[in-house]
Write a protein that holds these residues in place. Sequence first.
Motif, PDB file in Angstrom:
ATOM      1  N   GLY A 136       0.815  -1.211   0.000  1.00  0.00           N
ATOM      2  CA  GLY A 136       0.000   0.000   0.000  1.00  0.00           C
ATOM      3  C   GLY A 136       0.849   1.261   0.000  1.00  0.00           C
ATOM      4  N   LEU A 137       1.959   1.225   0.745  1.00  0.00           N
ATOM      5  CA  LEU A 137       2.833   2.398   0.817  1.00  0.00           C
ATOM      6  C   LEU A 137       3.560   2.653  -0.501  1.00  0.00           C
ATOM      7  CD1 LEU A 137       4.374   1.881   4.383  1.00  0.00           C
ATOM      8  CD2 LEU A 137       2.491   3.371   3.712  1.00  0.00           C
ATOM      9  N   LEU A 138       3.801   1.593  -1.255  1.00  0.00           N
ATOM     10  CA  LEU A 138       4.569   1.715  -2.504  1.00  0.00           C
ATOM     11  C   LEU A 138       3.683   1.813  -3.741  1.00  0.00           C
ATOM     12  CD1 LEU A 138       7.249  -1.038  -1.737  1.00  0.00           C
ATOM     13  CD2 LEU A 138       7.504   1.446  -1.466  1.00  0.00           C
ATOM     14  N   ALA A 139       2.370   1.591  -3.567  1.00  0.00           N
ATOM     15  CA  ALA A 139       1.473   1.461  -4.718  1.00  0.00           C
ATOM     16  C   ALA A 139       1.411   2.717  -5.580  1.00  0.00           C
ATOM     17  CB  ALA A 139       0.071   1.078  -4.246  1.00  0.00           C
ATOM     18  N   GLY A 140       1.306   3.902  -4.928  1.00  0.00           N
ATOM     19  CA  GLY A 140       1.200   5.141  -5.693  1.00  0.00           C
ATOM     20  C   GLY A 140       2.415   5.377  -6.568  1.00  0.00           C
ATOM     21  N   ALA A 141       3.603   5.173  -5.988  1.00  0.00           N
ATOM     22  CA  ALA A 141       4.846   5.356  -6.753  1.00  0.00           C
ATOM     23  C   ALA A 141       4.931   4.344  -7.893  1.00  0.00           C
ATOM     24  CB  ALA A 141       6.050   5.213  -5.825  1.00  0.00           C
ATOM     25  N   ALA A 142       4.514   3.112  -7.616  1.00  0.00           N
ATOM     26  CA  ALA A 142       4.544   2.075  -8.652  1.00  0.00           C
ATOM     27  C   ALA A 142       3.594   2.409  -9.798  1.00  0.00           C
ATOM     28  CB  ALA A 142       4.169   0.722  -8.050  1.00  0.00           C
ATOM     29  N   ALA A 143       2.405   2.946  -9.474  1.00  0.00           N
ATOM     30  CA  ALA A 143       1.423   3.286 -10.511  1.00  0.00           C
ATOM     31  C   ALA A 143       1.934   4.412 -11.399  1.00  0.00           C
ATOM     32  CB  ALA A 143       0.095   3.682  -9.861  1.00  0.00           C
ATOM     33  N   ARG A 144       2.709   5.344 -10.820  1.00  0.00           N
ATOM     34  CA  ARG A 144       3.272   6.433 -11.636  1.00  0.00           C
ATOM     35  C   ARG A 144       4.460   5.954 -12.470  1.00  0.00           C
ATOM     36  NH1 ARG A 144       1.247   9.136  -7.230  1.00  0.00           N
ATOM     37  NH2 ARG A 144      -0.024  10.936  -7.785  1.00  0.00           N
ATOM     38  N   ARG A 145       5.269   5.083 -11.888  1.00  0.00           N
ATOM     39  CA  ARG A 145       6.461   4.611 -12.607  1.00  0.00           C
ATOM     40  C   ARG A 145       6.082   3.708 -13.773  1.00  0.00           C
ATOM     41  NH1 ARG A 145      11.897   4.136 -11.931  1.00  0.00           N
ATOM     42  NH2 ARG A 145      12.897   2.241 -12.740  1.00  0.00           N
ATOM     43  N   PHE A 146       5.097   2.834 -13.530  1.00  0.00           N
ATOM     44  CA  PHE A 146       4.678   1.899 -14.574  1.00  0.00           C
ATOM     45  C   PHE A 146       3.349   2.392 -15.170  1.00  0.00           C
ATOM     46  CE2 PHE A 146       7.233  -0.468 -11.453  1.00  0.00           C
ATOM     47  CZ  PHE A 146       8.295  -0.821 -12.276  1.00  0.00           C
ATOM     48  N   SER A 147       2.227   1.981 -14.597  1.00  0.00           N
ATOM     49  CA  SER A 147       0.917   2.499 -15.014  1.00  0.00           C
ATOM     50  C   SER A 147      -0.123   1.987 -14.038  1.00  0.00           C
ATOM     51  CB  SER A 147       0.562   2.041 -16.438  1.00  0.00           C
ATOM     52  OG  SER A 147       0.408   0.627 -16.468  1.00  0.00           O
ATOM     53  N   VAL A 148      -1.249   2.682 -13.984  1.00  0.00           N
ATOM     54  CA  VAL A 148      -2.338   2.269 -13.101  1.00  0.00           C
ATOM     55  C   VAL A 148      -2.815   0.871 -13.459  1.00  0.00           C
ATOM     56  CG1 VAL A 148      -4.771   2.704 -12.545  1.00  0.00           C
ATOM     57  CG2 VAL A 148      -3.136   4.582 -12.484  1.00  0.00           C
ATOM     58  N   TRP A 149      -3.044   0.666 -14.757  1.00  0.00           N
ATOM     59  CA  TRP A 149      -3.650  -0.607 -15.167  1.00  0.00           C
ATOM     60  C   TRP A 149      -2.714  -1.783 -14.928  1.00  0.00           C
ATOM     61  CZ3 TRP A 149      -1.085  -3.027 -19.191  1.00  0.00           C
ATOM     62  CH2 TRP A 149      -0.305  -2.220 -20.020  1.00  0.00           C
ATOM     63  N   SER A 150      -1.393  -1.583 -15.095  1.00  0.00           N
ATOM     64  CA  SER A 150      -0.467  -2.701 -14.886  1.00  0.00           C
ATOM     65  C   SER A 150      -0.340  -3.058 -13.416  1.00  0.00           C
ATOM     66  CB  SER A 150       0.910  -2.372 -15.471  1.00  0.00           C
ATOM     67  OG  SER A 150       1.497  -1.281 -14.796  1.00  0.00           O
ATOM     68  N   VAL A 151      -0.371  -2.042 -12.527  1.00  0.00           N
ATOM     69  CA  VAL A 151      -0.259  -2.305 -11.086  1.00  0.00           C
ATOM     70  C   VAL A 151      -1.524  -2.994 -10.564  1.00  0.00           C
ATOM     71  CG1 VAL A 151      -0.107  -1.224  -8.800  1.00  0.00           C
ATOM     72  CG2 VAL A 151       1.385  -0.450 -10.653  1.00  0.00           C
ATOM     73  N   VAL A 152      -2.694  -2.482 -10.967  1.00  0.00           N
ATOM     74  CA  VAL A 152      -3.957  -3.097 -10.517  1.00  0.00           C
ATOM     75  C   VAL A 152      -4.094  -4.504 -11.091  1.00  0.00           C
ATOM     76  CG1 VAL A 152      -6.480  -2.939 -10.584  1.00  0.00           C
ATOM     77  CG2 VAL A 152      -5.113  -0.885 -10.200  1.00  0.00           C
ATOM     78  N   THR A 153      -3.806  -4.653 -12.370  1.00  0.00           N
ATOM     79  CA  THR A 153      -3.879  -5.978 -12.993  1.00  0.00           C
ATOM     80  C   THR A 153      -2.913  -6.954 -12.320  1.00  0.00           C
ATOM     81  OG1 THR A 153      -4.516  -5.047 -15.139  1.00  0.00           O
ATOM     82  CG2 THR A 153      -3.572  -7.257 -15.147  1.00  0.00           C
ATOM     83  N   GLY A 154      -1.686  -6.500 -12.052  1.00  0.00           N
ATOM     84  CA  GLY A 154      -0.709  -7.349 -11.378  1.00  0.00           C
ATOM     85  C   GLY A 154      -1.157  -7.747  -9.983  1.00  0.00           C
ATOM     86  N   GLY A 155      -1.753  -6.796  -9.240  1.00  0.00           N
ATOM     87  CA  GLY A 155      -2.244  -7.100  -7.901  1.00  0.00           C
ATOM     88  C   GLY A 155      -3.360  -8.135  -7.919  1.00  0.00           C
ATOM     89  N   LEU A 156      -4.315  -7.951  -8.818  1.00  0.00           N
ATOM     90  CA  LEU A 156      -5.428  -8.898  -8.934  1.00  0.00           C
ATOM     91  C   LEU A 156      -4.934 -10.278  -9.370  1.00  0.00           C
ATOM     92  CD1 LEU A 156      -7.988  -6.533 -10.693  1.00  0.00           C
ATOM     93  CD2 LEU A 156      -8.264  -7.519  -8.421  1.00  0.00           C
ATOM     94  N   ALA A 157      -3.994 -10.304 -10.305  1.00  0.00           N
ATOM     95  CA  ALA A 157      -3.449 -11.583 -10.771  1.00  0.00           C
ATOM     96  C   ALA A 157      -2.708 -12.305  -9.645  1.00  0.00           C
ATOM     97  CB  ALA A 157      -2.521 -11.353 -11.957  1.00  0.00           C
TER      98      ALA A 157
END
Length: 514
Positions: free
Chosen positions: A326-347
């Motif tokens: 949760g602490l790293l999610a925002g930075a990860a979404a900006r570095r990569f993309s929203v859809w890739s982070v959410v998709t990766g989390g769900l997967a």
Amino acid sequence: MSSVEQHPEPPTELRRPGRWVALAVLVLAVLLVAVDATVLGLATPFLSEDLEPTGTQLLWIGDVYSFVIAGLLVSMGSLGDRIGRKKLLLCGATAFGAVSVLNAYASSPEMMILARALLGVAGATLMPSTLALIRNLFHDARERSLAIGIWGAMASAGAAVGPVVGGFLLEHFWWGSVFLINLPVMAVLVVVGIKLIPESKNPAPGPWDMVSVGLSLVGMIGVVYAIKELAANGGSWPVALAGVGGVGALVWFVRRQFRLPAPLLDMRLFHHRGFSGAVLADLLTILGLSGLVFFLSQFLQLVQGRGPLEAGLAELPAAIGAVTAGLLAGAAARRFSVWSVVTGGLAAIGLALAAVAAIHKDTAYPLIGALLLVVGVGAGLAFTVTSDVILSSVPKEHAGSASAVSETAYELGAALGIALLGSIVTGVYQDFATPPGVPAPTSSAAHESLGGAVEAAKTLTEQQGTALVSAAQDAFLEGLRLAAGVGAAVLLATAVAAWFLLRGQELEEGIVHA
């Protein structure tokens, strides 16, 4: 593609003094509300011995809190937009503390049911208010993402922390102590909140439509009640009536919102593909998390023989994973993309659920702990980023309503996770063959639940009891594997949907593209 501009605030607002202290208190309140939803489970045997409720009363004591919260979240989020989110939060915190005392010292089942319902009303004022106030405390988009990450981590961790807190308190104090821990936290929230939290509300809110409030309450409670009853006891006319009535009320609610000049919930928000995709991912992330944690908790205690505190501690990797991600999610979404982070989390959650299908009675803890850690990381990534998208993609004056949508998805996801996966586990479990020589009444009790089988075995000879418990555990595991497989399929399908629905969604400095 459309975009919603977030106008930058004056520079002095970007560095509001004490905002991190205020955030710490807000997320602690969220953690307590989430803990209160699960902490009662371990206290139930002690409470039953003291208050002597009937089976139906015991179900209501356990469920009415989440029913009321789910039914009132949208209404309370909208009320905060109208009267002021700080004012609603402080009133709710005061009420939550006062009603916690009523819960702790309840002297009858009826009083306990009423107290739990009132606690749900107070909880419904806290959850959307905290997230909406974070929007007002943090105007810098990156800081806000981190703040939402901390908030989301605490919300996700609550379900796993509840059994640990409950297990510790019940080993040292009486059952009412699980409610009295709320008092000091709510006192700090009120004192700090008065000084450090800024007021915010919709400058032109319009009237609070009481018909919509009633429809939302009836609709959500009807649907959640029907789902839970269907999972626990199968279909019946009252359950069908509650489900149909709930769906009908929600349909009426939606139609009414389109006609009102100042709706309780602006349904046009769902026209944004990103907003709708985030809400769907939000709901199904929690479905996977709560369903897995709930059934693994039973597995750890009733199949592997761990005590309540040990089982609670064994589930901590899920909380640790959720907090860290949760602490790293925002930075990860900006570095990569929203859809890739959410998709990766769900997967990640889906794959972990698929792996649960391979566990057995003697599965070593490191594998179970690793699976829980993966689920926690996946939930922390997906839930945090979707909450950020939901909150950031609406105008500030509608922050309470958007927060309520996120919270409703959370509560509904938790109910669906336990209920839908629970119906699979229960259906498979109840078909197991009773060993020869077990009396019919004992067999009937054993088929109610795995806990019932363990209790029923105590009335039999050692050989019969061991055979009965072994057969029940095998059936439970078979049901758990099937439910995990279904859950995995749902989460992986949602990951594919998020890939398309959230494509192009971005978190940027001050602008969110939807």
